[in-house]
Design an enzyme around this catalytic site. Structure first.
Site, PDB file in Angstrom:
ATOM      1  N   GLU A 162       0.788  -1.237   0.000  1.00  0.00           N
ATOM      2  CA  GLU A 162       0.000   0.000   0.000  1.00  0.00           C
ATOM      3  C   GLU A 162       0.822   1.290   0.000  1.00  0.00           C
ATOM      4  O   GLU A 162       0.575   2.184   0.811  1.00  0.00           O
ATOM      5  CB  GLU A 162      -0.970  -0.009   1.193  1.00  0.00           C
ATOM      6  CG  GLU A 162      -1.862  -1.237   1.195  1.00  0.00           C
ATOM      7  CD  GLU A 162      -2.879  -1.279   2.338  1.00  0.00           C
ATOM      8  OE1 GLU A 162      -2.753  -0.459   3.267  1.00  0.00           O
ATOM      9  OE2 GLU A 162      -3.780  -2.125   2.295  1.00  0.00           O
ATOM     10  N   GLU A 168      -5.702 -10.382  -2.482  1.00  0.00           N
ATOM     11  CA  GLU A 168      -6.551 -10.343  -1.277  1.00  0.00           C
ATOM     12  C   GLU A 168      -8.027 -10.261  -1.644  1.00  0.00           C
ATOM     13  O   GLU A 168      -8.799  -9.527  -1.024  1.00  0.00           O
ATOM     14  CB  GLU A 168      -6.192  -9.127  -0.408  1.00  0.00           C
ATOM     15  CG  GLU A 168      -4.741  -9.034  -0.023  1.00  0.00           C
ATOM     16  CD  GLU A 168      -4.416  -7.876   0.905  1.00  0.00           C
ATOM     17  OE1 GLU A 168      -5.336  -7.232   1.438  1.00  0.00           O
ATOM     18  OE2 GLU A 168      -3.213  -7.619   1.093  1.00  0.00           O
TER      19      GLU A 168
END
Ligand code: XIL
Length: 345
Positions: free
Chosen positions: A144, A255
């Site tokens: 991220e 994910e």
């Protein structure tokens, strides 16, 4: 009634896709340490695992002198025992890091110097890579890094201290060290909403393109793919995978879950047959897209973020008190329409 046994008649999900990509799931502590139905489902349907939490730095890098692999080793041994492909999530992130790493003092008042933080994270990366090299084939090196506001590297405003302390080339350094420590490892840059926010996708695209031009040893882009039944359109997902594939990078879905809500919907919806069917169609069209991308050699792994709805991280997040049903098996371990839709012709 609780399903204490799994449905034996079901085809194994990962067998079904074995000619296209590996199918993984995130293992929670619960699933790893309890020999219940969720563990059985994990072993039957998935040939790749990633730890949902226990390989995050805050659980391993206890203090300056303690890198503790006790728990992580249990995860690694479990995966190895069942011959599963193993991903490591994650070496560097702005969340779930040990707080002390950014500070000089125990009270966490004065920020660490660049030299201090660099030495700490370099030591950690080398230790993890060395310790796991016989087990792990794929690592999220930086998780991220892209800001939701500027679409450039996160800053302090986006709750990250990495750039502030280390400077703008910190991501390159992390990849370079990881590669030095294990030249054979697949090194992934992982982020969310890349497939759903065009600006963020551009930001990630330009960033990795620049890294490639500088010969930074990055192997793949990880698309977290926390999406919803409503968006983004499957065409946009496909376009995104193709974009990175055409750059010469591998793409991993890392994910995936498909929420039945728009991100911040406050109102609870009823889980009707129609809604479950809508979700099933969504999973189906997206897995069809994954097959096409795999055929081109771009997509290699599809990892879901969990197995049974009742244990999903989307319960209570991002709206406290709101439950969700984003996965393939219900709270009793029974296959949902979404499971059937991706395993039937
Ligand atoms: C989540 C876990 O699922 C939760 O159990 C934990 O409390 C917070 O982290 N992006 C990521 C994952 O990269 O590590 C996050 O996992 C979900 C979002």
């Amino acid at each position: 009634m609780f399903f204490s046994k799994i449905q034996k008649s079901l085809v194994s999900l990962c067998d079904y896709y074995k000619d296209y990509f590996s199918v993984g799931t995130a293992l929670s502590r619960w699933t790893l340490f309890n020999k219940g139905i969720e563990q059985k489902l994990a072993l039957k349907h998935f040939n790749e695992f990633v730890a949902e939490n226990l390989t995050k730095p805050m659980f391993i890098y206890k203090d300056e002198n303690t890198i503790d692999f006790t728990e992580a080793d249990k995860y690694l041994k479990f995966c190895k025992k069942y011959n599963k492909k193993i991903r490591w999530h994650t070496l560097v992130w702005h969340a779930q890091m040990p707080k002390w790493i950014y500070y000089q003092d125990k009270e966490c008042k004065e920020l660490a110097t660049k030299e201090m933080l660099e030495a700490r994270i370099k030591k950690y990366i080398f230790a993890v890579m060395e310790h796991t090299k016989d087990y792990v084939s794929s690592y999220d090196v930086v998780n991220e890094p892209i800001s939701d506001k500027t679409y450039k590297l996160r800053t302090e405003e986006d709750h990250s201290l990495w750039q502030k302390i280390l400077g703008p080339d910190y991501v390159e350094k992390m990849f370079t060290w990881a590669h030095e420590a294990n030249p054979n490892a697949e090194l992934v840059i992982n982020d969310y909403n890349i497939e759903s926010t065009i600006g963020k996708r551009e930001g990630m695209y330009n960033f990795v393109k620049e890294m490639l031009a500088k010969n930074v040893p990055i192997s793949a882009v990880g698309l977290q793919m926390h999406i919803s039944v409503n968006d983004p359109p499957v065409e946009q997902i496909e376009e995104t995978i193709n974009m990175f594939g055409e750059l010469g990078l591998k793409v991993l879905v890392t994910e995936m879950d498909v929420s039945v809500y728009n991100f911040e919907d406050k109102e609870r919806i009823e889980y009707t047959t129609e809604l479950l069917e809508k979700q099933a169609q969504r999973y189906k069209e997206i897995f069809e897209c994954f097959k096409r991308c795999a055929k081109k050699g771009y997509l290699t792994d599809v990892v879901l973020w969990g197995i049974m709805d009742n244990r999903s991280w989307k319960n209570d997040f991002p709206v406290p008190g709101r439950t969700d049903i984003p996965l393939l098996f219900d709270g009793k371990g029974k296959a949902k329409p979404s499971f059937y839709s991706i395993t039937e012709e």
